[in-house]
Every structure is written in structure tokens, then in C-alpha cells.
Design an enzyme around this catalytic site. Sequence first.
Site, PDB file in Angstrom:
ATOM      1  N   CYS A 162       0.813  -1.225   0.000  1.00 15.97           N
ATOM      2  CA  CYS A 162       0.000   0.000   0.000  1.00 15.97           C
ATOM      3  C   CYS A 162       0.842   1.268   0.000  1.00 15.97           C
ATOM      4  CB  CYS A 162      -0.918   0.002   1.215  1.00 15.97           C
ATOM      5  SG  CYS A 162      -1.693  -1.589   1.472  1.00 15.97           S
ATOM      6  N   HIS A 294      -3.341   7.939   5.471  1.00 16.58           N
ATOM      7  CA  HIS A 294      -3.418   6.603   4.906  1.00 16.58           C
ATOM      8  C   HIS A 294      -4.874   6.140   5.082  1.00 16.58           C
ATOM      9  CE1 HIS A 294      -1.972   2.989   3.191  1.00 16.58           C
ATOM     10  NE2 HIS A 294      -2.261   2.264   4.244  1.00 16.58           N
ATOM     11  N   GLU A 305      -2.761   5.621  13.224  1.00 19.20           N
ATOM     12  CA  GLU A 305      -2.348   6.799  12.461  1.00 19.20           C
ATOM     13  C   GLU A 305      -2.648   8.082  13.241  1.00 19.20           C
ATOM     14  OE1 GLU A 305      -3.908   6.939   8.462  1.00 19.20           O
ATOM     15  OE2 GLU A 305      -2.570   8.596   7.923  1.00 19.20           O
ATOM     16  N   LYS A 326      -9.703   7.755   0.628  1.00 21.15           N
ATOM     17  CA  LYS A 326     -10.046   6.353   0.315  1.00 21.15           C
ATOM     18  C   LYS A 326     -11.541   6.117   0.485  1.00 21.15           C
ATOM     19  CE  LYS A 326      -5.645   3.998   1.268  1.00 21.15           C
ATOM     20  NZ  LYS A 326      -4.764   5.051   1.811  1.00 21.15           N
ATOM     21  N   HIS A 331      -9.334   1.927  -1.637  1.00 25.25           N
ATOM     22  CA  HIS A 331      -7.904   1.707  -1.402  1.00 25.25           C
ATOM     23  C   HIS A 331      -7.303   1.124  -2.681  1.00 25.25           C
ATOM     24  CE1 HIS A 331      -4.099   0.815   0.153  1.00 25.25           C
ATOM     25  NE2 HIS A 331      -4.422   0.469   1.389  1.00 25.25           N
ATOM     26  N   PHE A 390       1.321  -2.789   4.568  1.00 25.12           N
ATOM     27  CA  PHE A 390       1.523  -4.130   5.107  1.00 25.12           C
ATOM     28  C   PHE A 390       3.006  -4.437   4.982  1.00 25.12           C
ATOM     29  CE2 PHE A 390      -2.805  -6.448   4.461  1.00 25.12           C
ATOM     30  CZ  PHE A 390      -3.310  -5.763   5.546  1.00 25.12           C
TER      31      PHE A 390
END
Lengths: 402, 86
Positions: A162, A294, A305, A326, A331, A390
Amino acid sequence: MKRVVITGAGTVNALGLNVPDTLEAMREGRCGIGALKFRDVERLAIQIGAQVHEFDETAHFNRQQLSLYDRFTQFTLIAAREALAQAGLEFSGELAARSGVVLGNSGGGMTTLDENYRSVYEEGKNRVHPFVVPKLMNNAAASHVSMEFNLKGPSFTVSTACASSNHAMSQAFQMVHGGLAPVMITGGSESMLCFGGVKAWEGLRVMSKDACRPFSANRNGMVQGEGAGVFVFEEYEHARKRGAEMLAEVVGFAMTSDASDIVMPSKNGAARAIAGALHDAKLNPQDVGYINAHGTGTAANDKTECAAVADVFGAHADRLMISSTKSMHGHCIGGTGAIELLACIMALRDGVIAPTIGYEEPDPECALDVVPNEAREARVEVALSNAFAFGGLNAVLALRRV
Amino acid sequence: MSVTDRVIRIIAEQAMIEPSDVALTDTMQDLGIDSMGLVECIFALEEEFDITVPFNANEPQASDFDISSVETVVAGVERLVARQKD
């Protein structure tokens, strides 16, 4: 060190097939998420996504090209054409020899893989099209951009799940900043909205069945999107001399690794990346007016976050705006940072902050100004773009208004 | 449709020309078909006739399948189709 400005932008995503349409959708808080449409979708537990509809590849590419271009490459080339048309650059001689393309991508030609696995495993065929390999390889998009625009300098693909696009754009920034290349084409793309792609994500149990609601107390997971974002990063003097329009300046970046868990995010890793980007750009926390989060809409990401932002910014965390787009374009995995950079450009250039839509209930663990549901007008000098992947690989970019 | 006509149709499609513009004596080069196009042609022939063409792109000349002209390709396909019926 050289200053780096963005002189062209292009995109294809569920909100629009170009930058103006995408920014308009972000301003209006439109949602690109809907029912997925592809073969075997009825066998999926997750049937929503931000899919690019009304996209006719035959209007852009001939049959021979389509035999070589997976959907992620098609998105990339269309976005690159838009970005380069805006920049008004053509590459020949010394400029071509030194300019390159660095793109982010995670899954490669997932649709090509899916279709061909289906044909050999499910349908029992023993023969596949000869171009399966050049079509599915992760670097296919970067290579085709280099060929279409005659870019002969450093070109490659970065794959960090990502955060792929943010890592790619950081690399491109570094190359122009350090004087290695006068111009770099950068960004990223992804297209894994096919049966196998969504089935794999489904297995992880982090996907929402109804909506993406970042920072909202009732959030229940991420929603996948697809698309590409491509930018022209150009050395400031090079751009100034030719009178190019500058959309924003890229002023710094940082990359960190959590070195802890393959899927769980770390507050410390995220905070070090944010603080690192500020340090690299020689900025004070108070300079930052907007952060494109994010913001995946998972329980774990959003609270981690927000805690990282609170740690880095202290009291200023309550004064800055942070939103997750997003909620609108989904995403887009390896392409997501690139598409999200458009929201940073809109904040800096147009003074419009894209909202976090789908926001329904405040969460005490995400108690920041997430620009809920409606876009806002505000003058912003500096914006950050967060990406926490990830694998614990983080990349944050810092942009300034020009 | 004869084997010759079917082979010509596939080659013409690859060359993006009309089948009537393909001569039996044409080479792949005459028709503007490059190495990638040739591999695609062979794939299409395999699909059309359900045959396996012994062709290695590393050494096209060493393969037991003569691709030097349209007529040698037709002859090669005919041989493979006949062998398949045995």
C-alpha cells in the site's frame, strides 16, 4: 540540492477518468464505491469496490497493444498521457537520456493472472497466450511508459504494497533533487478487482461489506479500489526556464520500517516517517495545514495513524486537517498514494480540502479534524501524504504550495 | 474453409491486412510480422487447429517447423493436422 516541482498530473480511478473530473468528485464528496462487476462476483463475500466503469480500452489502444497491456498498464498509460500533455514535455537527446520513470505497483497484472489460471486450472486448457509474462510483470507499466515517451534514464518499479506509490515518488523526488535526472515520471497503479484478487483480500477479514468510513467509530474495514496516478516531477529551474505551470513543490520525504509485524501497523514507525519527512523538508510541525491520511477505514490503521499524528504534532494536531480520500476512491493499493497526492495538490493549489466521506460517529481514538463529509476551503502552505503498508513499510511525502 | 485459407486468415489478421493481400510465397518479414507477432501467430494456429507446433523462439531455424514463408507454414500445419488424425 535541486528543487523539485510537479508540472503534470494524470489519473484514472473510480471518481474520474482524468484529473479535473477526479478533483471535482473530491470537492463534491462523491463516492466511487459500488457493486463490483466481473465474472464470478457472486461467489465473493465482499461484493463492493471502487471499480473504474465506463472505461473503453479500445478507444485508447489498438488490438496489438491490448494483447500486451494488462488493465494496470492501461490505466498507467492513460494517466501518463494526461500528465505529459499538461507538462508539455517531449523527450529527445540529452533530456531523454537522463529522464526516467519510477512507478509503484503491488499485484502486477492480477487480471491477466486470474484469467490465465482460470483457463488452465478451471477450463483445463493446456495453452496460454504467448504474452502472459510480459503482460503481468510488475514493471510492464513502467516499461511501456518509457517506450511511449522515449524515457531512457533510470526506470523501474517499486513494490511495497500500500505504500508502493509513495516509495516510488520518494525515489523519483530523490533522483531529481540529487541532480541525477532533470525529469522523472512517477506515481503508481493497481488493478486487482477480479475474482482471485478480491478473494485473496477477503481471506484476511479486513474488508468492509458496506462502506469505507475512515476515522468513524462505526468503521468496519477497507474497500478496495483501482486506478493510476502519474506525475511529472521536474527540476525547478528546468521548469521555470520553459515557463511550465507548477502544481506544487515536493519538499521532502521519509521512509521507515516498523520491523515488527507483517500486518499490524506501528505508531512508532508511522510517527518516525512523518517526523522524518518534516525534518527532511526543514519544516516545523506548525507549517503543516493538511495531511492526506493513509486512513484505510480499518480499526487498527485509523487509531494508530491518529496516535502517530498526535505524537508528532502535539497541540498543533488539533489545528491541522487530516482526511482520507479512500472513502471515495477506495484503497487503490500500489496506486493509492499517487491518486491521493491529487488531494494534496488540490489543497495547496486550489485551497480546497477533500473530505473524509461516510463519517457517521466520532471515535475518541481518532479525535482529529478529519474534514467530515464535506470539502472545506482553506489556505494551506504545506501538505503531507501518508502511506503505511503491510509489512510495516512507511513512506511520507511533504509538498509545498508554489 | 481449407487449411491454406485458415492459415492465411490467421497470418493476415496478425499482419493487419486483408487475406487477399497475402501471397503463399511471402515471408513473415514481407508481411511485417516481427518475432513477437510470429509467436502470436503460432499460438493462434495451435488454437485454430488444436495442434502443438514445435517452435522455439531461441532457434527458429532449428525447429521442426519451417516458418520461412506462408506456404511452408501451411505445409507444416497440414503435416501436424494429419499426424494428429493418426
